[in-house]
Structures are given as C-alpha cells and as structure tokens.
Write an enzyme that holds these catalytic residues in place. Structure first.
Site, PDB file in Angstrom:
ATOM      1  N   ARG A  12       6.945   5.471   1.797  1.00 53.57           N
ATOM      2  CA  ARG A  12       5.872   6.455   2.002  1.00 53.57           C
ATOM      3  C   ARG A  12       4.933   5.992   3.114  1.00 53.57           C
ATOM      4  O   ARG A  12       4.520   6.781   3.964  1.00 53.57           O
ATOM      5  CB  ARG A  12       5.068   6.655   0.709  1.00 53.57           C
ATOM      6  CG  ARG A  12       3.932   7.661   0.888  1.00 53.57           C
ATOM      7  CD  ARG A  12       2.886   7.512  -0.198  1.00 53.57           C
ATOM      8  NE  ARG A  12       3.144   8.314  -1.371  1.00 53.57           N
ATOM      9  CZ  ARG A  12       2.745   9.579  -1.518  1.00 53.57           C
ATOM     10  NH1 ARG A  12       2.109  10.191  -0.548  1.00 53.57           N
ATOM     11  NH2 ARG A  12       2.977  10.220  -2.641  1.00 53.57           N
TER      12      ARG A  12
ATOM     13  N   ILE B 106       0.880  -1.184   0.000  1.00 53.33           N
ATOM     14  CA  ILE B 106       0.000   0.000   0.000  1.00 53.33           C
ATOM     15  C   ILE B 106       0.905   1.217   0.000  1.00 53.33           C
ATOM     16  O   ILE B 106       1.738   1.371   0.899  1.00 53.33           O
ATOM     17  CB  ILE B 106      -0.896   0.026   1.279  1.00 53.33           C
ATOM     18  CG1 ILE B 106      -1.836  -1.191   1.337  1.00 53.33           C
ATOM     19  CG2 ILE B 106      -1.686   1.337   1.387  1.00 53.33           C
ATOM     20  CD1 ILE B 106      -2.959  -1.218   0.315  1.00 53.33           C
ATOM     21  N   HIS B 107       0.801   2.066  -1.024  1.00 53.30           N
ATOM     22  CA  HIS B 107       1.661   3.256  -1.007  1.00 53.30           C
ATOM     23  C   HIS B 107       1.007   4.503  -1.587  1.00 53.30           C
ATOM     24  O   HIS B 107       1.510   5.599  -1.418  1.00 53.30           O
ATOM     25  CB  HIS B 107       2.973   2.993  -1.755  1.00 53.30           C
ATOM     26  CG  HIS B 107       2.825   3.035  -3.246  1.00 53.30           C
ATOM     27  ND1 HIS B 107       2.358   1.975  -3.978  1.00 53.30           N
ATOM     28  CD2 HIS B 107       3.052   4.039  -4.141  1.00 53.30           C
ATOM     29  CE1 HIS B 107       2.331   2.308  -5.258  1.00 53.30           C
ATOM     30  NE2 HIS B 107       2.741   3.543  -5.391  1.00 53.30           N
ATOM     31  N   ARG B 108      -0.117   4.334  -2.310  1.00 53.79           N
ATOM     32  CA  ARG B 108      -0.675   5.489  -3.026  1.00 53.79           C
ATOM     33  C   ARG B 108      -1.131   6.604  -2.100  1.00 53.79           C
ATOM     34  O   ARG B 108      -1.610   6.341  -0.996  1.00 53.79           O
ATOM     35  CB  ARG B 108      -1.886   5.044  -3.844  1.00 53.79           C
ATOM     36  CG  ARG B 108      -1.477   4.645  -5.168  1.00 53.79           C
ATOM     37  CD  ARG B 108      -2.531   4.364  -6.149  1.00 53.79           C
ATOM     38  NE  ARG B 108      -1.854   3.636  -7.182  1.00 53.79           N
ATOM     39  CZ  ARG B 108      -1.006   4.190  -8.043  1.00 53.79           C
ATOM     40  NH1 ARG B 108      -0.804   5.494  -8.042  1.00 53.79           N
ATOM     41  NH2 ARG B 108      -0.372   3.451  -8.909  1.00 53.79           N
TER      42      ARG B 108
END
Ligand code: UD1
Length: 349
Positions: free
Chosen positions: A231, A198-200
C-alpha cells in the site's frame, strides 16, 4: 467437528498457523478459505510457506478495491462455500474486511461464528478496522478475548456471556518462531538499526502525510530499515514520492520469521501496525507507534510503547532507555489456539 477458517490479510495467515496446528493436534477437520485480499506472493505465499501452512482449499482471489467492493465480493464468494462445507464453526480473525465479510456471510445462513481477537477497540470511529471489529463481535456466537481488558470491553457491550479469555494467538505464533529460528538474544543487541513499517490509510492516503513521516524518519540517528507494505509503495507511486530520497533503507515485505529476527536485533521499532507493536513488546524491543490510539494499551502502560503520531518525541533516548522486562503474560501463555479449539469442541452441538 469441522472448522472453516476464513483469512485474507497477512496478519491473519500468521494467526492461522497456531490454530491449524492445534486443530491437527485435536484431530479436527480444518478447512481454510483465502479471500485473496492480500495476493502479492510476498504478502501471502511467503507467509504460508514460512509457517509451513498447507495451501488453502479455496481462494476467492478478490484482490484490492474499495471496502464495499472487497466486502461484497467476498460475501458472494463465501456463501456457497460455507453452505457446501457446512462446518460446525466458521472461525474469523481480527478486524479486516475479510473478517466482517465472513462473519456476515456465515450468520445469514445460520452457521455458527467464532471471533478470534474479540473485544479490541481503538475508539477511533474513522478506522475501517473499528467498524469491522465491533460488527463482528456483535454478530458472532463465540468470542475469544486475547486480554482481560478485551474481556471487560465485551462485558460492557453485554457480550460477556459468550466470551472466553484465552490469550492472544499471536503469542503462540511469535514465541514458536522465536524459539525455532532465532539465536540473537534480546539482551545482546549489537545492531543500531530501527525497523519501521507504515501502511495504515490515515498515514498513507495523502502526499503531505507520507512526506512528513519520511522526513521524520530521515532525522533519526539510527539506520532506519523501512519494510515497505505494497500500500505504501502504491501510494508513493501515485504521489510521485521516491522513497529512496529520504535516507532510509527500503526493504520488501519480510516473512514472519525474518520479521521476528529483524525486531529481535533492532534497537527499536517505529510502526503504525497493530500486530508489530505487540511483537516488539513480546521480543523486548521498544516501539514508537505512529498513531493516536492503540488496541494494545498494556504495551504502553508497561513503558515499552509510546503513541507518537508526529514522531516528535526523542526517539533515540526512548529506544536506549533501560527498562525492566515486560510482563508478557498479560497476553497469555502461548496456548491460546488450543484453548480455543477446546471451547469450540465443548460448544459444537
Ligand atoms: C489490511 C487491513 C488492515 C491490516 C492490513 C495488514 C482492512 C480494512 N485492513 O490493510 O487492518 O492491518 O491489511 O497488512 O481490511 N496491496 C498490494 N498487494 C497486496 C495487498 C495489497 O499491492 O497483496 C496494495 C493495494 O494497493 C491495495 C492496498 O495495498 O489497494 C491496500 O490493501 P488492502 O487489503 O485494502 O488493505 P491493507 O492496507 O493491506
């Protein structure tokens, strides 16, 4: 002929590998510029060494910052390099801030630009990547479409004349790594773990959203291996979230070979990454995509991927459901990079 590739983010280093090999095969001079958008060794050096890529000739070391900070500083750094190197083509990859910065820098000084992975659209105007890819397609002199769907989109936008359907360079990269590094058959899964990334921005920019996703992951009846992008780690630190409180197994970023191996052995993938959805499809591992849209609709229509932004479906049942092998030819034949170099050679003058 001389090509100058501009890369900056992890997925671009992976796409660079087959392009570099194809350039070598054709005896073409290939200069690599790294913008420094991704700079942690695990996001950059690890990928370069894993894929046997030489160090870039230039590294702008721009680092993190706002969109304007990154894009503006990249342009300032790129302009003199492109002028001095005077390549026949600047090759730009995908949809990151490094992509738009390079395309804009090159066209302004009348250097021809080719865009690899053109014609993809999410139709989500809130995504920074959507602005980057639309603007880059319209700025470039040659567009390399990875799929028929992307070609149709480019034609709709009156860009068909400069577009070539070559297939997806990620297929070149993924299949090579799979063949070289893996002895786990996708039909012979022994593991009951899920690979998750998960990074968005839309999934990491608020405390509530991250917590909501982590709670959903905690409820899954398989071991969840969360490969944590910097991130996500930075945002968790900022919001005071301890990832280890959610019963997930947290891993640092993996090399590309390690990731391919991890996906091959997994019962399923949960991700908001564009690239990983497609790798899961190529490696015959079902995928739950934590987004409302995808640039790779073929993965969904084939039944191997679902869009589930709230992770509210019966994920376990989806993962173990028996399905027929995906038609990976929709993404090309693994020779996209060589086809691109041939087109660039034909259009060099
Ligand atoms: C970028 C791309 C995205 C791509 C992703 C792949 C844009 C707009 N987005 O997103 O399309 O899917 O790369 O990973 O270009 N950070 C580090 N170390 C690093 C890199 C980043 O700690 O080496 C952290 C920093 O806190 C930074 C944050 O991650 O502020 C975001 O990095 P950034 O490069 O802005 O975007 P990504 O989320 O990586």
């Amino acid at each position: 002929m001389k090509i100058l590739s501009v890369v900056g983010a992890r997925p671009q280093f992976i796409k660079l590998a087959p392009v570099h090999l194809a350039a070598q095969k054709f005896g073409i001079e290939h200069i690599v510029v790294h913008t420094g958008q991704h700079y942690d060794p695990s996001m950059s050096q690890l990928i370069f060494s894993d894929l046997g890529l030489p160090n870039p000739k230039y590294n702008l070391e721009i680092g993190s910052g706002s969109h304007a900070f990154q894009t503006g500083n990249m342009m300032i750094g790129l302009e003199p390099i492109i002028s001095a190197e005077n390549p026949d083509w600047v090759l730009v990859y995908g949809d990151t801030n490094s992509t738009i910065a390079a395309a804009l820098s090159a066209v302004k000084i009348h250097t021809k630009v080719a865009h690899l992975e053109a014609g993809l659209r999410s139709s989500n105007r809130a995504m920074p990547e959507e602005h980057n890819r639309i603007a880059t397609d319209h700025l470039s002199d040659i567009l390399f479409a990875p799929t028929e769907q992307a070609m149709i989109q480019l034609e709709k936008e009156n860009l068909g004349e400069k577009s070539y359907l070559v297939g997806d360079v990620m297929v070149d990269a993924c299949l090579t790594v799979k063949e070289n590094a893996i002895h786990v058959s996708s039909k012979d899964k022994v593991s009951n773990y899920v690979i998750c990334t998960i990074h968005r921005a839309e999934n990491t920019n608020s405390k509530n959203r991250i917590t909501e996703i982590l709670q959903k992951l905690a409820n899954i009846n398989f071991e969840v291996r969360l490969v944590a992008h910097p991130r996500l780690m930075a945002k968790c630190d900022e919001f005071g979230i301890d990832l280890h409180n959610f019963g997930v197994h947290v891993l640092p970023p993996l090399s590309y070979s390690q990731m391919v191996k991890a996906v091959l052995g997994a019962v399923g993938v949960i991700t908001d990454s564009g690239g990983l959805q497609k790798e899961a499809f190529l490696l015959e591992t079902p995928c739950v995509t934590v987004r409302t849209e995808t640039e790779w609709p073929e993965t969904v229509s084939s039944g191997w991927n679902i869009l589930d932004p709230e992770i509210s479906s019966d994920v376990e049942a989806f993962f173990v459901h028996k399905r027929s092998a995906p038609d990976i030819a929709v993404y090309g034949d693994g020779l996209a990079a060589e086809k691109m170099i041939s087109v660039l050679l034909e259009n060099a003058i």
